[in-house]
Design a protein around this motif. Structure first.
Motif, mmCIF file in Angstrom:
data_model
loop_
_atom_site.group_PDB
_atom_site.id
_atom_site.type_symbol
_atom_site.label_atom_id
_atom_site.label_comp_id
_atom_site.label_asym_id
_atom_site.label_seq_id
_atom_site.Cartn_x
_atom_site.Cartn_y
_atom_site.Cartn_z
ATOM 1 N N SER A 21 0.847 -1.201 0.000
ATOM 2 C CA SER A 21 0.000 0.000 0.000
ATOM 3 C C SER A 21 0.880 1.249 0.000
ATOM 4 N N PRO A 22 1.698 1.431 -1.045
ATOM 5 C CA PRO A 22 2.682 2.520 -1.021
ATOM 6 C C PRO A 22 2.043 3.903 -0.973
ATOM 7 N N GLY A 27 0.811 12.061 -2.049
ATOM 8 C CA GLY A 27 -0.341 11.193 -1.812
ATOM 9 C C GLY A 27 -0.701 11.120 -0.341
ATOM 10 N N THR A 28 -1.707 10.325 -0.040
ATOM 11 C CA THR A 28 -2.167 10.118 1.332
ATOM 12 C C THR A 28 -2.468 8.640 1.530
ATOM 13 N N PRO A 29 -2.515 8.156 2.786
ATOM 14 C CA PRO A 29 -2.937 6.776 3.008
ATOM 15 C C PRO A 29 -4.308 6.470 2.412
ATOM 16 N N ALA A 30 -5.217 7.436 2.437
ATOM 17 C CA ALA A 30 -6.553 7.209 1.879
ATOM 18 C C ALA A 30 -6.464 6.862 0.389
ATOM 19 N N ILE A 31 -5.625 7.597 -0.340
ATOM 20 C CA ILE A 31 -5.429 7.296 -1.760
ATOM 21 C C ILE A 31 -4.764 5.935 -1.920
ATOM 22 N N SER A 32 -3.795 5.632 -1.053
ATOM 23 C CA SER A 32 -3.111 4.340 -1.123
ATOM 24 C C SER A 32 -4.098 3.182 -0.981
ATOM 25 N N PHE A 33 -5.040 3.320 -0.061
ATOM 26 C CA PHE A 33 -6.007 2.228 0.143
ATOM 27 C C PHE A 33 -6.963 2.107 -1.042
ATOM 28 N N ASN A 58 5.835 2.891 11.228
ATOM 29 C CA ASN A 58 6.657 4.101 11.286
ATOM 30 C C ASN A 58 7.428 4.307 9.986
ATOM 31 N N MET A 59 6.812 3.950 8.858
ATOM 32 C CA MET A 59 7.453 4.139 7.559
ATOM 33 C C MET A 59 6.550 5.014 6.690
ATOM 34 N N PRO A 60 7.006 6.196 6.327
ATOM 35 C CA PRO A 60 6.155 7.155 5.617
ATOM 36 C C PRO A 60 5.751 6.728 4.209
ATOM 37 N N GLU A 263 13.775 8.111 5.504
ATOM 38 C CA GLU A 263 12.476 7.487 5.233
ATOM 39 C C GLU A 263 11.506 8.545 4.717
ATOM 40 N N VAL A 264 11.197 8.433 3.436
ATOM 41 C CA VAL A 264 10.347 9.414 2.762
ATOM 42 C C VAL A 264 9.310 8.668 1.925
ATOM 43 N N PRO A 265 8.237 9.339 1.529
ATOM 44 C CA PRO A 265 7.275 8.697 0.633
ATOM 45 C C PRO A 265 7.935 8.241 -0.662
ATOM 46 N N LEU A 266 7.244 7.361 -1.383
ATOM 47 C CA LEU A 266 7.771 6.818 -2.635
ATOM 48 C C LEU A 266 8.020 7.944 -3.635
#
Length: 340
Positions: A21-22, A27-33, A58-60, A263-266
């Motif tokens: 679920s990168p 982006g946001t976690p909501a978009i990832s899901f 704990n990984m962005p 540790e950064v977003p993709l």
């Protein structure tokens, strides 16, 4: 193993998806899901066997930290594909909680849930403390945790010692897989007669040794009468080799950033990695990404067959860390096409 080579063709085995679920830049976690469910629905349509989600904390750039919840989201939005964990990091949890969570999932989605287990925390020491588990545990008590968990599903394994019951969970037939990137879980899976999944996607140099150890250690059980090995592999496919190589720079940047504790977003693809990283850093990627398969349909087919020749795997689990969601879908579609 060399004597058994060339006995399997790509069409002879099953293929599955491992999804982190990168979370991408912007982006946001909501978009990832949303993207996770969309990929799962496509994977089901294309004939993939399983859709697994990984537990990291704990990984962005990873949204699947509450893995059981995301499994429920994916299973509710699909109808046939098996959905599971790749994996649940058992040291982070009480075995009873995992038995209840997966008992609940199996009760909601009968015959479709897999429980893949790892013995690493999937995070750093500070986060492990925040998860409220014993920091003195380094995975050495994993076999005891595992047997406790298995006994919640099948109380006969507890030889009358179990006073607490997992409800839901007790009496349910939920396939349990051991995951590993070294020999420990390979040997344990073999001794217990459980299916084994190896993380070739980030530990390529240990792949053949761990698979050999698993097969040599294997004892038939009421679960399996012969070894069943799945290998995880990074596959980034596109319509041309050049496009795939460009897309792969996202995965390469992820590992380069991690190696520096950044540790950064993709990150989006870059035309030239050498503009951002030293040759030494890029060469070191081979240690972790050496088995990655990147290219056009023809290139990917050839490399996947070579990987199957080497591993004689019973299944392959494909990981595609690709920045653009449509390009990610296309990559999995190519894999589905070339393995039919």
């Amino acid at each position: 193993m060399s004597g058994s080579k060339n006995t399997k063709q790509l069409r002879d085995i099953k293929y599955s998806v491992l999804d982190l679920s990168p979370i991408v830049v912007g982006g946001t976690p909501a978009i990832s899901f949303q993207n996770t469910l969309d990929l799962a629905q496509h994977a089901e349509k294309w004939g993939f066997n399983r859709y697994w989600l990984a537990e990291h904390h704990n990984m962005p750039f990873i949204a699947s930290s509450a893995t059981s919840v995301v499994i429920g989201h994916v299973a509710a939005g699909t109808s046939k594909i098996r959905v599971g964990s790749g994996g649940i990091m058992l040291p982070n949890h009480a075995s009873l909680v995992i038995a209840e969570q997966f008992g609940t999932l199996e009760s909601l989605f009968p015959g479709r849930i897999d429980l893949g287990l790892g013995r690493a925390p999937g995070t750093d020491q500070r986060t492990a403390q925040a998860l409220r588990r014993n920091l003195g545990s380094n995975g050495e008590d994993f076999p005891e945790q595992l047997m406790e968990l298995l006994a919640y599903f099948d109380p006969s394994l507890a030889a009358g010692k179990m006073h607490v019951r997992a409800i839901p969970g007790e009496g349910l037939n939920i396939p349990v897989w051991l995951l590993g990137s070294s020999g420990f879980s390979a040997q344990l899976a073999g001794q217990l007669g459980l299916p084994f999944a190896f993380a070739s996607h980030f530990s390529p140099n240990n792949t053949l040794g761990a698979l050999d150890l698993y097969r040599r250690s294997f004892q038939p059980s009421n679960v399996l009468d012969k070894p069943h090995a799945m290998v995880g592999v990074n596959v980034i496919a596109a319509d041309t080799d050049a496009e795939a190589q460009l897309l792969a720079t996202t995965l390469q940047q992820q590992f380069l950033n991690l190696s520096q504790g950044n540790e950064v977003p993709l990150q989006p693809p870059v035309e030239n990695l050498e503009d951002h990283w030293s040759k030494y850093q890029i060469d070191a990627l081979q240690h972790q990404l050496g088995s990655s398969i990147v290219g056009s349909p023809e290139t990917v087919k050839e490399k996947m067959q070579a990987f199957l020749d080497d591993t004689q795997a019973d299944e392959m689990m494909v990981i595609g860390q690709i920045f653009d969601h449509q390009a990610r879908l296309r990559s999995y579609e190519i894999v589905a096409d070339i393995t039919k």
